[in-house]
Design a protein around this motif. Structure first.
Motif, mmCIF file in Angstrom:
data_model
loop_
_atom_site.group_PDB
_atom_site.id
_atom_site.type_symbol
_atom_site.label_atom_id
_atom_site.label_comp_id
_atom_site.label_asym_id
_atom_site.label_seq_id
_atom_site.Cartn_x
_atom_site.Cartn_y
_atom_site.Cartn_z
ATOM 1 N N TYR A 472 0.666 -1.410 -0.240
ATOM 2 C CA TYR A 472 0.021 -0.071 -0.154
ATOM 3 C C TYR A 472 1.029 1.109 -0.055
ATOM 4 C CZ TYR A 472 -3.436 -3.588 0.961
ATOM 5 O OH TYR A 472 -4.183 -4.633 0.933
ATOM 6 N N TRP A 473 1.939 1.297 0.735
ATOM 7 C CA TRP A 473 2.980 2.239 0.610
ATOM 8 C C TRP A 473 3.451 2.437 -0.854
ATOM 9 C CZ3 TRP A 473 7.901 2.272 -1.219
ATOM 10 C CH2 TRP A 473 8.882 3.213 -0.644
ATOM 11 N N TRP A 474 3.842 1.488 -1.524
ATOM 12 C CA TRP A 474 4.313 1.419 -2.799
ATOM 13 C C TRP A 474 3.171 2.277 -3.775
ATOM 14 C CZ3 TRP A 474 2.781 -1.774 -7.258
ATOM 15 C CH2 TRP A 474 3.395 -1.540 -8.220
ATOM 16 N N VAL A 475 1.982 1.741 -3.643
ATOM 17 C CA VAL A 475 0.941 2.157 -4.632
ATOM 18 C C VAL A 475 0.862 3.632 -4.223
ATOM 19 C CG1 VAL A 475 -1.413 2.362 -5.153
ATOM 20 C CG2 VAL A 475 -0.263 0.127 -4.950
ATOM 21 N N ASP A 476 0.566 4.207 -2.940
ATOM 22 C CA ASP A 476 0.501 5.488 -2.621
ATOM 23 C C ASP A 476 1.530 6.278 -2.970
ATOM 24 O OD1 ASP A 476 -1.981 4.894 -1.727
ATOM 25 O OD2 ASP A 476 -1.188 4.779 0.592
ATOM 26 N N THR A 477 2.930 5.813 -2.959
ATOM 27 C CA THR A 477 4.188 6.585 -3.177
ATOM 28 C C THR A 477 4.125 6.843 -4.765
ATOM 29 O OG1 THR A 477 5.258 5.894 -1.235
ATOM 30 C CG2 THR A 477 6.477 6.609 -2.844
ATOM 31 N N PHE A 478 3.839 5.901 -5.241
ATOM 32 C CA PHE A 478 4.054 5.937 -6.922
ATOM 33 C C PHE A 478 3.127 7.065 -7.555
ATOM 34 C CE2 PHE A 478 2.925 4.820 -11.389
ATOM 35 C CZ PHE A 478 4.179 4.861 -11.898
ATOM 36 N N LEU A 479 1.396 6.848 -6.909
ATOM 37 C CA LEU A 479 0.558 7.494 -7.515
ATOM 38 C C LEU A 479 0.613 9.095 -6.850
ATOM 39 C CD1 LEU A 479 -2.544 5.264 -7.007
ATOM 40 C CD2 LEU A 479 -1.214 5.672 -9.143
ATOM 41 N N LYS A 480 1.227 9.291 -5.867
ATOM 42 C CA LYS A 480 1.598 10.493 -5.355
ATOM 43 C C LYS A 480 2.670 11.184 -6.142
ATOM 44 C CE LYS A 480 3.285 12.912 -1.137
ATOM 45 N NZ LYS A 480 3.899 12.703 0.074
ATOM 46 N N ALA A 481 3.498 10.456 -6.715
ATOM 47 C CA ALA A 481 4.599 11.137 -7.449
ATOM 48 C C ALA A 481 4.293 11.311 -8.845
ATOM 49 C CB ALA A 481 5.983 10.058 -7.542
#
Length: 511
Positions: A472-481
């Motif tokens: 979930y950290w991975w998805v949120d971090t990518f989409l945030k970027a």
């Protein structure tokens, strides 16, 4: 065909995942009726729980190209949408293109080249032509399913590098993210690709290009600077940027992960506990070593077996004290090299067992099959040592799954320094060079003699990293970027453990 779900259909900012295959496996029952079950593989393991929680659409090839199957599959996808919590859009590919696109360009050009195994490449022009055509077919399907400019389109992996460019030609204006799950090669290897300029230009049509590690990102940036010298990618930190045809293109590194809580909870269930006791009863050895790999020459399975044999030869006190379970999941069986690799693995195992087997003790137990989640988690729990030694890997989620499942903190992770996971886990795993047969054997011996306090200290730290940087950290971090308007607003990603140059690090540096 568009299979909808009322809940997901009304959701704003839909997440549209695009991958080569849908995350379900289709088969027919004994009455010839289609049925679907969740597939396996790193991408599915990573993204299925995310879409299940937030809903969305997954676009991909269903595994069949026959036109008359389309109508029959509608009800299957509708049922699957209810079961999995998100909807599906199948991309039906002409049979004439599948072999050249998938078995050809994807797996006989890009896969070996990006894993530094260029001697295994077959640079057939027919493969490249099929690859371009399939990427265009995917792009048309995506364009037909975009409902709003707020849809988040996320294209995955090496099969679909050209989708972004094909979408731009269709005048798509939605933001498109791309993530490469395998490594990106250094300049001297990438230059061997006849279509190197086309690949770079295609990737630069995405709004965000994501890689697993800083090493992969650096390799890509160096290729762009060397080959497209009118484009300069600049910045500091995790996300860099450049301007391409008036668009901002961002380039970042985002280590993929797993659903930590799912594995940790599963490991503590009664069914897994029972199976752990059964597994340990079968293996009277003091130390159980586990290897879990898809059949692929990048996984370093023969080298690992040679290292295990070397450990038995050089450390005779390990006789009857260690047993190894090696699971090999069938893969790409239509490619002759993979069948040859299977024979090589089985011959090595036969030779090792023939040499070292003693009454009541067989050194290596080999399974050429997939295993279900309960069995796999039980094996993770039962294994004292996980041997994860790919020659090169984008990330390798087995390493993270093993740590998450190790709820008693008594396991040891032996990890290749060329696995992407080493960029996060290097301090607390036993790092090895997968080509160093004696070095891996020494690590096996070190793990067998490691005290419980040190094992717990290492595993506790490993689990903390995997938990903090989960899927979930991975998805949120990518989409945030991807969707942040200003790179400066991203701020430091304090939970991220940056990639390091680790080739000269020694295990003694681990706490």
């Amino acid at each position: 065909m568009h299979i909808t779900n009322k809940t997901n259909n009304s959701q704003k900012n839909r997440l549209i995942i695009v991958s080569n295959r849908l995350p379900i496996v289709l088969s027919k029952d004994n009455k010839g009726r289609w049925q679907a079950e969740q597939g396996s593989g790193g991408l599915i393991t990573a993204l299925a729980p995310v879409l299940k929680n937030r809903g969305g659409l997954w676009i991909g090839w269903p595994g069949t190209s026959r036109a008359h199957d389309k109508k029959a599959l509608e009800s299957v996808f509708t049922r699957a949408a209810g079961d999995f919590g998100y909807t599906f859009e199948p991309v039906f590919l002409p049979e004439s293109l599948v072999n050249a696109y998938y078995f050809g360009f994807s797996n006989q050009v890009l896969w070996p080249l990006f894993h530094d195994l260029q001697t295994r490449c077959d640079f057939s022009p027919d493969y490249w032509n099929a690859y371009q055509k399939v990427n265009e077919i995917f792009a048309r399907t995506i364009a037909q399913n975009i409902k709003s400019q707020d849809d988040h389109i996320w294209v995955h992996d090496y099969h679909l590098m050209g989708v972004g460019q094909a979408l731009r030609k269709l005048h798509a204006t939605a933001k498109i993210g791309y993530f490469l799950h395998i490594p990106f090669p250094p300049l001297d290897i990438f230059l061997k690709l006849p279509w190197r300029f086309q690949i770079l230009e295609s990737l630069l049509c995405y709004d965000m290009i994501g890689f697993q590690t800083q090493r992969d990102r650096r390799n890509f940036v160096q290729c762009v600077h060397a080959m497209l010298n009118h484009i300069r990618i600049k910045g500091r930190g995790q996300v860099l940027s450049t301007q391409v045809n008036g668009r901002m293109v961002r380039v970042g590194n985002f280590p993929i992960s797993i659903d930590y809580n799912e594995f940790a909870k599963k490991a503590g269930t009664r069914a897994v506990e029972k199976r752990v006791d059964e597994i340990r009863a079968v293996f009277p050895s003091d130390h159980l070593i586990l290897g879990v790999d898809r059949l692929d020459y990048s996984k370093g399975i023969p080298e690992r077996l040679l290292a295990f044999r070397n450990a038995l030869q050089r450390y005779p006190e390990l006789e009857k004290k260690i047993s190894m379970v090696q699971i090999v999941v069938p893969s790409r069986q239509r490619i002759p090299e993979y069948e040859n690799l299977k024979h090589e693995i089985e011959q090595l195992i036969s030779e090792i067992n023939g040499t070292f087997t003693r009454p009541g003790w067989v050194p290596i137990h080999y399974l050429y099959q997939g295993v279900d989640r309960t069995e796999l988690t039980a094996l993770y729990r039962a294994a004292d040592i996980a041997l994860v030694t790919p020659l090169k890997d984008g990330m390798n989620l087995v390493a993270k799954e093993y740590c998450a499942s190790n709820i008693h903190l008594d396991g040891v992770l032996i990890l290749s320094e060329f696995a992407g996971a080493s960029s996060q886990l290097y301090k607390h795993a036993l790092l090895v060079n997968p080509h160093d047969i004696e070095g891996i054997a020494d690590a096996i011996n070190q793990a067998c003699h490691m005290g419980l306090d040190e094992r717990k200290k290492r595993m506790r730290a490993l689990r903390k990293i995997v938990k903090k940087t989960d899927i979930y950290w991975w998805v949120d971090t990518f989409l945030k970027a991807v969707f942040s308007h200003d790179l400066d607003t991203l701020g430091p990603l304090e939970d991220y453990i940056p990639s390091q140059e680790i080739s000269n690090r020694k295990n003694s540096e681990a706490p």
